[in-house]
Motif scaffolding. Structure first.
Motif, short mmCIF file in Angstrom:
data_model
loop_
_atom_site.label_atom_id
_atom_site.label_comp_id
_atom_site.label_asym_id
_atom_site.label_seq_id
_atom_site.Cartn_x
_atom_site.Cartn_y
_atom_site.Cartn_z
N SER A 39 0.86 -1.19 0.00
CA SER A 39 0.00 0.00 0.00
C SER A 39 0.89 1.23 0.00
O SER A 39 1.72 1.41 0.90
CB SER A 39 -0.89 0.02 1.23
OG SER A 39 -1.77 -1.08 1.21
N ARG A 41 0.93 5.32 0.04
CA ARG A 41 0.08 6.47 0.39
C ARG A 41 0.92 7.74 0.36
O ARG A 41 2.10 7.71 0.69
CB ARG A 41 -0.50 6.29 1.79
CG ARG A 41 -1.58 5.24 1.85
CD ARG A 41 -2.21 5.19 3.25
NE ARG A 41 -2.61 3.84 3.54
CZ ARG A 41 -1.85 2.91 4.10
NH1 ARG A 41 -0.63 3.19 4.48
NH2 ARG A 41 -2.29 1.70 4.31
N GLY A 42 0.26 8.82 -0.02
CA GLY A 42 0.93 10.12 0.02
C GLY A 42 1.44 10.55 -1.34
O GLY A 42 0.81 10.32 -2.36
N SER A 72 -4.15 3.43 -4.38
CA SER A 72 -5.37 4.19 -4.11
C SER A 72 -5.15 5.36 -3.15
O SER A 72 -5.90 6.33 -3.17
CB SER A 72 -6.47 3.28 -3.58
OG SER A 72 -6.07 2.68 -2.36
N GLY A 73 -4.11 5.31 -2.34
CA GLY A 73 -3.82 6.39 -1.39
C GLY A 73 -2.82 7.40 -1.89
O GLY A 73 -2.40 8.29 -1.14
N VAL A 74 -2.42 7.32 -3.16
CA VAL A 74 -1.44 8.25 -3.71
C VAL A 74 -2.14 9.55 -4.10
O VAL A 74 -3.16 9.54 -4.78
CB VAL A 74 -0.71 7.63 -4.92
CG1 VAL A 74 0.17 8.66 -5.61
CG2 VAL A 74 0.12 6.43 -4.49
N ARG A 75 -1.58 10.68 -3.65
CA ARG A 75 -2.14 11.99 -3.96
C ARG A 75 -1.38 12.70 -5.08
O ARG A 75 -1.90 13.60 -5.71
CB ARG A 75 -2.11 12.88 -2.72
CG ARG A 75 -2.97 12.38 -1.59
CD ARG A 75 -2.97 13.36 -0.42
NE ARG A 75 -1.64 13.83 -0.06
CZ ARG A 75 -0.92 13.35 0.95
NH1 ARG A 75 -1.39 12.39 1.69
NH2 ARG A 75 0.27 13.85 1.21
#
Length: 175
Positions: A39, A41-42, A72-75
């Motif tokens: 996962s 993220r960021g 899915s958590g990538v900005r």
């Protein structure tokens, strides 16, 4: 000599030492049957994309590693992140493994299309919303929910941005 540390403007309660800012990117991984799901993220950029490659390099040491990057958590991503994805894919293929991207957000799929690299990755849409949680016997030695044999890794590439409007220029990017 300054006592200020370069951690950011927030301060810890009851002290003069500044608290560190939240990490820009985080990586977590777990095993789902034969897959290792990482996962992400960021923000993945030039300051941290190498960490993703380092993790996948470690995972590639397993026999025929199958890795899914849950994005899915990538900005935000930049070209360094695209390079890291390509390098991760290369490392896994050299180890007779496999890489798929799970639920890439629009920022990821758009950059992959703009760089003409989207067709190089398989997309795993992940668990279907509404799936019942698995409640099998822990003593049976089975450590997770049963996985569908239909192959979550074989979803077509064009699903990355199915139903999304065309790019602002009005031109479609070839798949």
């Amino acid at each position: 000599m300054s006592t200020e540390l370069p951690y950011g403007p927030r301060r810890r309660a009851g002290g003069n030492v500044p608290a560190p800012d939240a990490p820009v990117m985080s990586l977590d991984w777990e095993h789902e049957g034969p897959l290792t799901v990482v996962s992400v993220r960021g923000e993945v950029d030039m300051s941290n994309a190498h960490l993703l490659v380092d993790l996948v390099a470690e995972l590639a040491h397993r026999s025929a590693p199958r890795v899914v990057l849950d994005l899915s958590g990538v900005r935000f991503i930049d070209l360094h992140a695209v390079r890291a994805l390509l390098e991760a894919d290369r490392l896994l293929r050299e180890a007779a493994g496999d890489l798929a991207l799970r639920r890439p957000p629009r920022c990821v799929s758009r950059l992959l299309h703009l760089t003409a690299t989207a067709h190089l990755f398989r997309v795993d849409e992940g668990p279907v919303p509404g799936d019942a949680p698995w409640a099998g016997p822990a003593a049976s030695g089975d450590h997770g929910p049963p996985r569908r044999a239909s192959g979550a890794l074989s979803a077509p590439h064009s699903r990355m941005d199915a139903g999304r409007p065309p790019l602002p220029s009005g031109r479609e990017v070839p798949a």
